[in-house]
Design a protein around this motif. Structure first.
Motif, PDB file in Angstrom:
ATOM      1  N   PRO A 129       0.708  -1.479   0.037  1.00 42.54           N
ATOM      2  CA  PRO A 129       0.228   0.164  -0.041  1.00 42.54           C
ATOM      3  C   PRO A 129       1.082   1.623   0.111  1.00 42.54           C
ATOM      4  CG  PRO A 129      -1.198  -1.845   1.505  1.00 42.54           C
ATOM      5  CD  PRO A 129       0.512  -2.282   0.795  1.00 42.54           C
ATOM      6  N   ALA A 130       1.894   1.175   0.518  1.00 40.20           N
ATOM      7  CA  ALA A 130       2.449   2.443   0.874  1.00 40.20           C
ATOM      8  C   ALA A 130       4.020   3.022  -0.317  1.00 40.20           C
ATOM      9  CB  ALA A 130       4.084   2.526   1.489  1.00 40.20           C
ATOM     10  N   LEU A 131       3.613   2.053  -1.431  1.00 45.80           N
ATOM     11  CA  LEU A 131       4.864   2.008  -2.543  1.00 45.80           C
ATOM     12  C   LEU A 131       3.250   2.330  -3.823  1.00 45.80           C
ATOM     13  CD1 LEU A 131       7.528   2.013  -3.142  1.00 45.80           C
ATOM     14  CD2 LEU A 131       7.571  -0.314  -4.359  1.00 45.80           C
ATOM     15  N   GLN A 132       2.535   1.714  -3.361  1.00 51.65           N
ATOM     16  CA  GLN A 132       1.253   2.175  -4.443  1.00 51.65           C
ATOM     17  C   GLN A 132       0.377   3.999  -3.878  1.00 51.65           C
ATOM     18  OE1 GLN A 132      -0.182   0.489  -6.690  1.00 51.65           O
ATOM     19  NE2 GLN A 132       0.737  -1.404  -6.715  1.00 51.65           N
ATOM     20  N   ARG A 133       0.619   4.680  -2.976  1.00 49.84           N
ATOM     21  CA  ARG A 133       0.082   5.839  -2.086  1.00 49.84           C
ATOM     22  C   ARG A 133       1.204   6.293  -2.652  1.00 49.84           C
ATOM     23  NH1 ARG A 133      -1.095   3.358   2.795  1.00 49.84           N
ATOM     24  NH2 ARG A 133       1.069   4.274   3.756  1.00 49.84           N
ATOM     25  N   PHE A 134       2.930   6.344  -2.950  1.00 51.38           N
ATOM     26  CA  PHE A 134       3.539   6.935  -3.274  1.00 51.38           C
ATOM     27  C   PHE A 134       3.944   7.160  -5.147  1.00 51.38           C
ATOM     28  CE2 PHE A 134       8.357   6.627  -5.985  1.00 51.38           C
ATOM     29  CZ  PHE A 134       8.633   7.834  -5.072  1.00 51.38           C
ATOM     30  N   ILE A 135       3.238   5.918  -5.998  1.00 56.14           N
ATOM     31  CA  ILE A 135       3.003   5.984  -7.226  1.00 56.14           C
ATOM     32  C   ILE A 135       1.785   7.203  -7.938  1.00 56.14           C
ATOM     33  CG2 ILE A 135       1.957   4.101  -8.251  1.00 56.14           C
ATOM     34  CD1 ILE A 135       3.558   4.185 -10.526  1.00 56.14           C
ATOM     35  N   GLU A 136       0.983   6.506  -7.222  1.00 56.64           N
ATOM     36  CA  GLU A 136      -0.606   7.927  -6.881  1.00 56.64           C
ATOM     37  C   GLU A 136       0.242   9.036  -6.698  1.00 56.64           C
ATOM     38  OE1 GLU A 136      -4.677   8.398  -7.936  1.00 56.64           O
ATOM     39  OE2 GLU A 136      -3.189   6.229  -8.402  1.00 56.64           O
ATOM     40  N   ASN A 137       0.361   9.468  -5.485  1.00 57.12           N
ATOM     41  CA  ASN A 137       0.765  10.859  -5.392  1.00 57.12           C
ATOM     42  C   ASN A 137       1.939  11.075  -6.086  1.00 57.12           C
ATOM     43  OD1 ASN A 137      -0.857  10.852  -3.193  1.00 57.12           O
ATOM     44  ND2 ASN A 137       0.899   9.906  -2.151  1.00 57.12           N
ATOM     45  N   LYS A 138       2.758  10.981  -6.465  1.00 56.14           N
ATOM     46  CA  LYS A 138       3.902  11.634  -7.750  1.00 56.14           C
ATOM     47  C   LYS A 138       2.864  11.246  -8.682  1.00 56.14           C
ATOM     48  CE  LYS A 138       6.746  11.993  -4.581  1.00 56.14           C
ATOM     49  NZ  LYS A 138       7.968  13.149  -4.234  1.00 56.14           N
ATOM     50  N   GLY A 139       2.386  10.663  -9.345  1.00 55.79           N
ATOM     51  CA  GLY A 139       1.599  10.475 -10.727  1.00 55.79           C
ATOM     52  C   GLY A 139       0.638  11.181 -10.163  1.00 55.79           C
ATOM     53  N   GLN A 140      -0.239  12.085  -9.391  1.00 55.49           N
ATOM     54  CA  GLN A 140      -1.453  13.528 -10.170  1.00 55.49           C
ATOM     55  C   GLN A 140      -0.218  14.500  -9.481  1.00 55.49           C
ATOM     56  OE1 GLN A 140      -4.480  12.413 -10.404  1.00 55.49           O
ATOM     57  NE2 GLN A 140      -4.483  10.404  -9.557  1.00 55.49           N
ATOM     58  N   ALA A 141       0.850  14.622  -9.383  1.00 54.23           N
ATOM     59  CA  ALA A 141       1.286  15.691  -9.030  1.00 54.23           C
ATOM     60  C   ALA A 141       2.081  16.116 -10.673  1.00 54.23           C
ATOM     61  CB  ALA A 141       2.603  15.656  -8.165  1.00 54.23           C
ATOM     62  N   MET A 142       2.361  15.336 -11.162  1.00 52.15           N
ATOM     63  CA  MET A 142       2.926  15.239 -12.115  1.00 52.15           C
ATOM     64  C   MET A 142       2.000  15.419 -13.797  1.00 52.15           C
ATOM     65  SD  MET A 142       5.455  13.152 -14.151  1.00 52.15           S
ATOM     66  CE  MET A 142       6.590  13.229 -12.611  1.00 52.15           C
ATOM     67  N   ALA A 143       0.691  14.858 -12.944  1.00 49.35           N
ATOM     68  CA  ALA A 143      -1.145  14.650 -14.549  1.00 49.35           C
ATOM     69  C   ALA A 143      -1.219  16.313 -14.599  1.00 49.35           C
ATOM     70  CB  ALA A 143      -1.988  13.983 -13.929  1.00 49.35           C
ATOM     71  N   ALA A 144      -1.802  16.909 -13.196  1.00 53.44           N
ATOM     72  CA  ALA A 144      -1.412  18.572 -12.581  1.00 53.44           C
ATOM     73  C   ALA A 144      -0.929  19.336 -13.700  1.00 53.44           C
ATOM     74  CB  ALA A 144      -1.849  18.167 -11.443  1.00 53.44           C
ATOM     75  N   ILE A 145       0.212  19.158 -14.164  1.00 52.36           N
ATOM     76  CA  ILE A 145       0.850  19.875 -14.722  1.00 52.36           C
ATOM     77  C   ILE A 145       1.086  19.310 -16.326  1.00 52.36           C
ATOM     78  CG2 ILE A 145       2.152  21.027 -12.981  1.00 52.36           C
ATOM     79  CD1 ILE A 145       4.087  18.602 -14.788  1.00 52.36           C
ATOM     80  N   SER A 146       0.595  18.349 -16.539  1.00 49.40           N
ATOM     81  CA  SER A 146       1.333  18.126 -18.109  1.00 49.40           C
ATOM     82  C   SER A 146       0.017  18.658 -18.948  1.00 49.40           C
ATOM     83  CB  SER A 146       0.913  16.571 -18.086  1.00 49.40           C
ATOM     84  OG  SER A 146      -0.581  16.424 -18.103  1.00 49.40           O
ATOM     85  N   HIS A 147       0.293  18.443 -20.413  1.00 49.75           N
ATOM     86  CA  HIS A 147      -0.952  19.438 -21.146  1.00 49.75           C
ATOM     87  C   HIS A 147      -2.278  18.670 -21.353  1.00 49.75           C
ATOM     88  CE1 HIS A 147       3.789  19.875 -22.458  1.00 49.75           C
ATOM     89  NE2 HIS A 147       2.722  21.325 -22.490  1.00 49.75           N
ATOM     90  N   ARG A 148      -3.027  17.220 -20.567  1.00 50.34           N
ATOM     91  CA  ARG A 148      -3.548  16.667 -20.368  1.00 50.34           C
ATOM     92  C   ARG A 148      -4.517  16.957 -18.627  1.00 50.34           C
ATOM     93  NH1 ARG A 148      -5.177  11.780 -24.282  1.00 50.34           N
ATOM     94  NH2 ARG A 148      -7.555  12.634 -23.974  1.00 50.34           N
ATOM     95  N   SER A 149      -4.026  18.053 -17.811  1.00 49.06           N
ATOM     96  CA  SER A 149      -4.915  17.378 -16.666  1.00 49.06           C
ATOM     97  C   SER A 149      -6.322  17.659 -16.896  1.00 49.06           C
ATOM     98  CB  SER A 149      -4.190  19.218 -15.914  1.00 49.06           C
ATOM     99  OG  SER A 149      -4.493  20.059 -16.573  1.00 49.06           O
ATOM    100  N   ASN A 150      -6.926  17.910 -17.720  1.00 46.98           N
ATOM    101  CA  ASN A 150      -8.361  17.408 -17.645  1.00 46.98           C
ATOM    102  C   ASN A 150      -9.502  16.256 -17.538  1.00 46.98           C
ATOM    103  OD1 ASN A 150      -7.566  17.104 -20.332  1.00 46.98           O
ATOM    104  ND2 ASN A 150      -9.501  16.894 -21.036  1.00 46.98           N
ATOM    105  N   ILE A 151      -8.201  15.471 -17.876  1.00 49.01           N
ATOM    106  CA  ILE A 151      -8.579  14.238 -17.422  1.00 49.01           C
ATOM    107  C   ILE A 151      -8.241  13.048 -15.971  1.00 49.01           C
ATOM    108  CG2 ILE A 151      -8.884  13.792 -20.333  1.00 49.01           C
ATOM    109  CD1 ILE A 151      -6.147  11.763 -20.249  1.00 49.01           C
TER     110      ILE A 151
END
Length: 483
Positions: free
Chosen positions: A60-82
């Motif tokens: 669970p801790a490693l799954q939270r890590f990839i989810e948190n970093k992924g969401q932070a990066m998705a928010a500044i991507s060119h398709r943050s709307n999805i």
């Protein structure tokens, strides 16, 4: 005839024009045969199949890590709307991949080979880049057009252009090869996105070197983001140049690497094949968790996954698989199985397999009305009830080949038995262990001090992203393998 051709051509041109969409990254119009809503729906349909194929890694801790970093990066991507989803799947293969609509998967195998958070972030940005630039959707369009007949098919049936209804279509997209231009663009986006959330993107270039060394060492299949790569030396140089430019642009004077924090996260990570999910020794498959075993036909290839265990001769003339099937009784399971696979029973009888109740069935694949005549298919099925589960051992081949391969099917099925050997039942996986170097010396000497076998020294050097001759300072954390 001429009027019909002109009308068809006009319709085709309209279709092509309407199938063009503005690329969120480049701002240019690309040929894409699915809407964004269809793309998202395809990802939603594909996700259960991906998870079923590989299984989620239970940390669970490693799954939270990839989810948190992924969401932070998705928010500044060119398709943050999805909406994005990030998961670690339980596979030893070194890979990361994305499916359309915002789904990104990393294997535990690739997580084991990162040596800091910045390397992880660079590859994460690369995969988000494929989604942001709609590379999968573009490749799907090119693949469909290359097969021919798409324009005519779309005119005759509007449903042809829709994203399909089965998860299998999504899985097919996993294996679409991105071209070199797509890979270069995703490298560029990986640098941009990881830099924007504060990481040192030069580390991404170093990880490509690790992947290349791993592939050269073992001849293993390499990830999609490396398989059509430009020249490795050029790629390393380009990523480093882009990373320097983004540092300048963002005034990123203290870019994060986070080596020690990442290594602590993967301390205890399962490394390589996990015997608890089943393993093969001397052409016998053992499953410690479910406590059974059976022989594999000699010389046959095999593949294990959470869903099934498959075996096949090298010429591909037959296939034998093991799966679990639902049903309270063997008879109910058999009825559901036959209906699900559209099989017509030829012979069925109750048997025992090493004291376990079972059904043995010979069945043929029904020919569909109006379907072009194909080779007739015959199956041998053993349904075995054991420890609260019903196991389906199914051998499939052509009717013409059935008599020659049936003895191999039967040998495996009739030798399914309870696993009782303590050594097999208690087999444990290897795991990443993080050690702190007590005395400065070369990596070779450090690994030897931890009793790493001679045959695995280069493997551990690659795992640590180092050369055996590298000097390691006292207090440095490194990876070793243990149980």
């Amino acid at each position: 005839m001429n009027k019909l051709s002109i009308t068809g051509l006009s319709a085709a041109l309209v279709l092509l024009f309407n199938s063009c969409a503005t690329n969120p990254v480049t701002g240019k119009r690309d040929l894409i045969l699915m809407s964004e809503a269809q793309e998202v729906a395809l990802g939603q349909q594909s996700d259960p199949a991906v998870v079923a194929q590989f299984g989620l890694y239970q940390d669970p801790a490693l799954q939270r890590f990839i989810e948190n970093k992924g969401q932070a990066m998705a928010a500044i991507s060119h398709r943050s709307n999805i909406e994005y989803h990030f998961k670690i799947v339980d596979s030893p293969v070194i890979n990361a991949f994305a499916v359309p609509g915002g789904y990104v998967y990393f294997t535990r195998g690739i997580m084991a080979h990162f040596n800091n958070e910045a390397q992880f972030a660079g590859v994460l940005g690369h995969e988000i880049g494929h989604i942001a630039a709609r590379h999968s959707a573009q490749q799907q369009a090119k693949s469909t057009l290359a097969q021919g007949g798409l324009i005519l098919g779309t005119i005759l049936s509007p449903t042809v252009a829709q994203a399909g209804n089965s998860a299998a279509q999504g899985l097919q997209l996993l294996f679409l090869k991105f071209g070199r231009d797509d890979e270069r663009e995703s490298d560029r986006l990986g640098v941009e996105y990881s830099s924007k959330i504060g990481y040192d993107a030069e580390e991404m270039a170093d990880f490509f070197v690790t992947l290349q060394r791993q592939q050269e060492k073992g001849g293993e299949a390499i990830p999609g983001f490396l398989s059509t790569h430009p020249n490795p030396a050029d790629r390393f140089e380009t990523v480093n140049k882009l990373a320097f430019e983004w540092k300048q642009k963002l005034n990123l004077t203290n870019a994060q690497v986070e080596r020690n924090s990442y290594l602590k996260r993967i301390d205890g990570l399962v490394y390589g094949e996990d015997p608890r999910q089943g393993f093969v020794e001397n052409y016998t498959f053992y499953h410690p968790e479910l406590k059974f075993k059976f022989p594999i036909p000699n010389g046959w290839d095999y593949m294990n996954s959470p869903q099934q265990f498959q075996m096949a001769p090298k010429d591909g003339s037959a296939m034998l698989s093991l799966t679990l099937v639902p049903g309270e009784t063997l008879e109910a399971a058999a009825q559901q199985l036959l209906q699900g696979y559209n099989l017509q029973p030829v012979e069925s009888k109750s048997v025992t397999v090493n004291s376990l109740p079972a059904l043995a069935i010979i069945a043929d694949l029904k020919q569909q009305q109006g379907q072009q005549q194909q080779q007739e298919i015959r199956t041998l099925i053993y349904l075995i009830k054991y420890n609260g589960n019903i196991y389906n051992l199914m051998g499939v081949t052509t009717t013409a080949n059935f008599n020659s391969v049936a003895p191999q099917f039967s040998s495996t099925m009739q030798n399914f038995s309870t696993l009782t050997e303590a050594e097999k039942l208690n087999r444990q996986p290897e795991r990443i262990q993080i050690k702190t170097v007590a005395q400065s010396s070369s990596l070779l000497q450090v690994l030897q001090s931890y009793k790493v076998p001679e045959a695995r020294l280069e493997e551990l050097a690659i795992l640590n992203g180092m050369q055996l001759s590298d000097r390691i300072d006292k207090g440095t954390m490194i990876k070793v393998i243990g149980k």
